[in-house]
Design an enzyme around this catalytic site. Sequence first.
Site, PDB file in Angstrom:
ATOM      1  N   ASP A  37      52.446  63.255  53.657  1.00 33.85           N
ATOM      2  CA  ASP A  37      52.906  63.717  52.339  1.00 33.85           C
ATOM      3  C   ASP A  37      54.266  64.392  52.464  1.00 33.85           C
ATOM      4  OD1 ASP A  37      52.819  64.180  49.659  1.00 33.85           O
ATOM      5  OD2 ASP A  37      51.245  65.692  49.724  1.00 33.85           O
ATOM      6  N   ASN A  39      57.391  62.855  51.411  1.00 25.69           N
ATOM      7  CA  ASN A  39      58.561  61.964  51.503  1.00 25.69           C
ATOM      8  C   ASN A  39      59.516  62.196  50.332  1.00 25.69           C
ATOM      9  OD1 ASN A  39      57.266  60.809  53.642  1.00 25.69           O
ATOM     10  ND2 ASN A  39      56.706  58.917  52.605  1.00 25.69           N
ATOM     11  N   GLY A  40      58.928  62.333  49.131  1.00 30.15           N
ATOM     12  CA  GLY A  40      59.752  62.510  47.931  1.00 30.15           C
ATOM     13  C   GLY A  40      60.550  63.806  48.001  1.00 30.15           C
ATOM     14  N   ARG A  50      63.927  58.777  46.030  1.00 33.09           N
ATOM     15  CA  ARG A  50      62.623  58.971  46.673  1.00 33.09           C
ATOM     16  C   ARG A  50      62.358  57.927  47.759  1.00 33.09           C
ATOM     17  NH1 ARG A  50      58.734  61.963  44.654  1.00 33.09           N
ATOM     18  NH2 ARG A  50      57.171  60.475  45.350  1.00 33.09           N
ATOM     19  N   HIS A  54      60.675  57.595  51.760  1.00 24.99           N
ATOM     20  CA  HIS A  54      59.644  56.687  52.281  1.00 24.99           C
ATOM     21  C   HIS A  54      60.171  55.924  53.509  1.00 24.99           C
ATOM     22  CE1 HIS A  54      57.123  57.775  49.029  1.00 24.99           C
ATOM     23  NE2 HIS A  54      57.756  57.100  48.100  1.00 24.99           N
ATOM     24  N   SER A  82      47.526  55.124  48.208  1.00 24.38           N
ATOM     25  CA  SER A  82      46.192  55.380  47.658  1.00 24.38           C
ATOM     26  C   SER A  82      45.974  54.542  46.403  1.00 24.38           C
ATOM     27  CB  SER A  82      46.045  56.864  47.318  1.00 24.38           C
ATOM     28  OG  SER A  82      46.768  57.154  46.141  1.00 24.38           O
ATOM     29  N   TRP A  86      49.337  53.604  42.366  1.00 26.41           N
ATOM     30  CA  TRP A  86      49.832  52.577  41.436  1.00 26.41           C
ATOM     31  C   TRP A  86      50.460  53.214  40.208  1.00 26.41           C
ATOM     32  CZ3 TRP A  86      50.117  47.917  43.470  1.00 26.41           C
ATOM     33  CH2 TRP A  86      49.181  47.510  44.422  1.00 26.41           C
ATOM     34  N   LEU A 148      45.504  51.536  71.357  1.00 19.09           N
ATOM     35  CA  LEU A 148      45.431  52.325  70.115  1.00 19.09           C
ATOM     36  C   LEU A 148      45.159  51.433  68.903  1.00 19.09           C
ATOM     37  CD1 LEU A 148      46.143  55.038  68.498  1.00 19.09           C
ATOM     38  CD2 LEU A 148      48.433  54.061  68.291  1.00 19.09           C
ATOM     39  N   ARG A 205      47.314  67.070  57.269  1.00 15.04           N
ATOM     40  CA  ARG A 205      48.056  66.790  56.022  1.00 15.04           C
ATOM     41  C   ARG A 205      49.373  67.546  56.070  1.00 15.04           C
ATOM     42  NH1 ARG A 205      46.320  65.750  49.848  1.00 15.04           N
ATOM     43  NH2 ARG A 205      48.406  65.259  49.118  1.00 15.04           N
ATOM     44  N   ARG A 211      44.668  69.572  50.080  1.00 10.72           N
ATOM     45  CA  ARG A 211      43.571  68.859  49.412  1.00 10.72           C
ATOM     46  C   ARG A 211      43.391  67.504  50.086  1.00 10.72           C
ATOM     47  NH1 ARG A 211      47.664  69.424  45.541  1.00 10.72           N
ATOM     48  NH2 ARG A 211      48.999  67.586  45.507  1.00 10.72           N
ATOM     49  N   GLU A 224      37.864  68.384  61.913  1.00  7.25           N
ATOM     50  CA  GLU A 224      38.681  69.601  61.879  1.00  7.25           C
ATOM     51  C   GLU A 224      39.944  69.311  61.064  1.00  7.25           C
ATOM     52  OE1 GLU A 224      37.875  72.555  63.110  1.00  7.25           O
ATOM     53  OE2 GLU A 224      35.974  71.787  63.881  1.00  7.25           O
TER      54      GLU A 224
HETATM   55  C1  FPP Z   1      53.368  60.685  49.868  1.00  4.38           C
HETATM   56  O1  FPP Z   1      54.550  61.393  49.753  1.00  4.38           O
HETATM   57  C2  FPP Z   1      53.629  59.471  50.622  1.00  4.38           C
HETATM   58  C3  FPP Z   1      53.324  58.227  50.209  1.00  4.38           C
HETATM   59  C4  FPP Z   1      52.633  57.929  48.945  1.00  4.38           C
HETATM   60  C5  FPP Z   1      53.706  57.057  51.008  1.00  4.38           C
HETATM   61  C6  FPP Z   1      53.526  57.250  52.461  1.00  4.38           C
HETATM   62  C7  FPP Z   1      54.109  56.115  53.185  1.00  4.38           C
HETATM   63  C8  FPP Z   1      54.804  56.249  54.327  1.00  4.38           C
HETATM   64  C9  FPP Z   1      55.014  57.537  54.983  1.00  4.38           C
HETATM   65  C10 FPP Z   1      55.335  55.065  55.045  1.00  4.38           C
HETATM   66  C11 FPP Z   1      54.235  54.114  55.389  1.00  4.38           C
HETATM   67  C12 FPP Z   1      54.658  53.150  56.361  1.00  4.38           C
HETATM   68  C13 FPP Z   1      54.088  51.955  56.533  1.00  4.38           C
HETATM   69  C14 FPP Z   1      54.518  51.153  57.665  1.00  4.38           C
HETATM   70  C15 FPP Z   1      53.070  51.393  55.636  1.00  4.38           C
HETATM   71  P1  FPP Z   1      55.150  61.629  48.307  1.00  4.38           P
HETATM   72  O2  FPP Z   1      56.015  60.475  47.956  1.00  4.38           O
HETATM   73  O3  FPP Z   1      54.047  61.889  47.339  1.00  4.38           O
HETATM   74  O4  FPP Z   1      56.002  62.922  48.529  1.00  4.38           O
HETATM   75  P2  FPP Z   1      56.200  64.115  47.490  1.00  4.38           P
HETATM   76  O5  FPP Z   1      54.861  64.743  47.296  1.00  4.38           O
HETATM   77  O6  FPP Z   1      57.160  65.013  48.196  1.00  4.38           O
HETATM   78  O7  FPP Z   1      56.778  63.522  46.240  1.00  4.38           O
END
Ligand code: FPP
Length: 263
Positions: A37, A39-40, A50, A54, A82, A86, A148, A205, A211, A224
């Site tokens: 979590d 990335n944004g 955003r 990612h 998730s 969508w 792995l 997380r 959460r 854990e």
């Molecule tokens: C949540 O952060 C992140 C996601 C919904 C996407 C996670 C995906 C990746 C980290 C890359 C996955 C890579 C592959 C190869 C499938 P958010 O966008 O909700 O962040 P924010 O809460 O700060 O807005």
Amino acid sequence: MLKNIFGKSKKEKKSLKEQQNLSNNDLIPSHIAIIMDGNGRWAKKRALPRVAGHHEGMKTVRKIARCADDLGIKVLTLYAFSTENWKRPKSEVDYLMGLPEKFLKSFMPEIMERNIRVQMMGEKGALPTSTQTVLNEAMERTKNNSGLILNFAMNYGSRAEIVRAMKDIMVEVSKGNLNVDSIDESTITNYLMTSQLPEPDLLIRTSGEVRLSNFMLWQLAYTEFWFTDTLWPDFNEETLMEAIHAFQKRNRRYGGLKGEEIN
Ligand code: FPP
């Protein structure tokens, strides 16, 4: 220092546990699950779109997969998309759906070299055909790899998974293949998408959120939890080690008591 250690040859990998002060008796979690979590927010802090977050998050996936492999972790499950994701703008969803291809295109040679097996859990049928194709190809190509397990949760939702398991169980009952009285916890476990995997030992997380967001609700019963404020694109080998060291200090009792506590 870690950056110089990870990604080195197999021979050097042997010293990784030592370098991290981990002896063979130290408990390395078999299965780590991560809710990636932040990335944004990472992108916003840099005035970037955003999707730039990612993209950076995908690079972190590569880094952490290497590190997990070097440490001898058996399964790394990553929440990549998730069933609720969508609801995001179409442009962001499209970008996220293209990430497996970007990731696998560049990382596949190393996946094969490292003997990593790619898997996914989630409702695959609702993903764009191109995403399904790259994931299917990667799973097929790596199916005999014994290292792995890199398990992507894509279009995954725990409640939907449980509903599907219940329906499948009811079909078997109605066909007379399963007796209601014989249904127990292991029956449910066996009908989930993780039936072939051990339950996660450690859930991480990132980004300060505390959460579960509909992630592996059944499977996390005795896991854990470890939360960090670090945003996923900033998560690195040091942060992973911090989580593992914290895990090693936990006293897992599974609802019972440890020897010295019984009196
Ligand atoms: C949540 O952060 C992140 C996601 C919904 C996407 C996670 C995906 C990746 C980290 C890359 C996955 C890579 C592959 C190869 C499938 P958010 O966008 O909700 O962040 P924010 O809460 O700060 O807005």
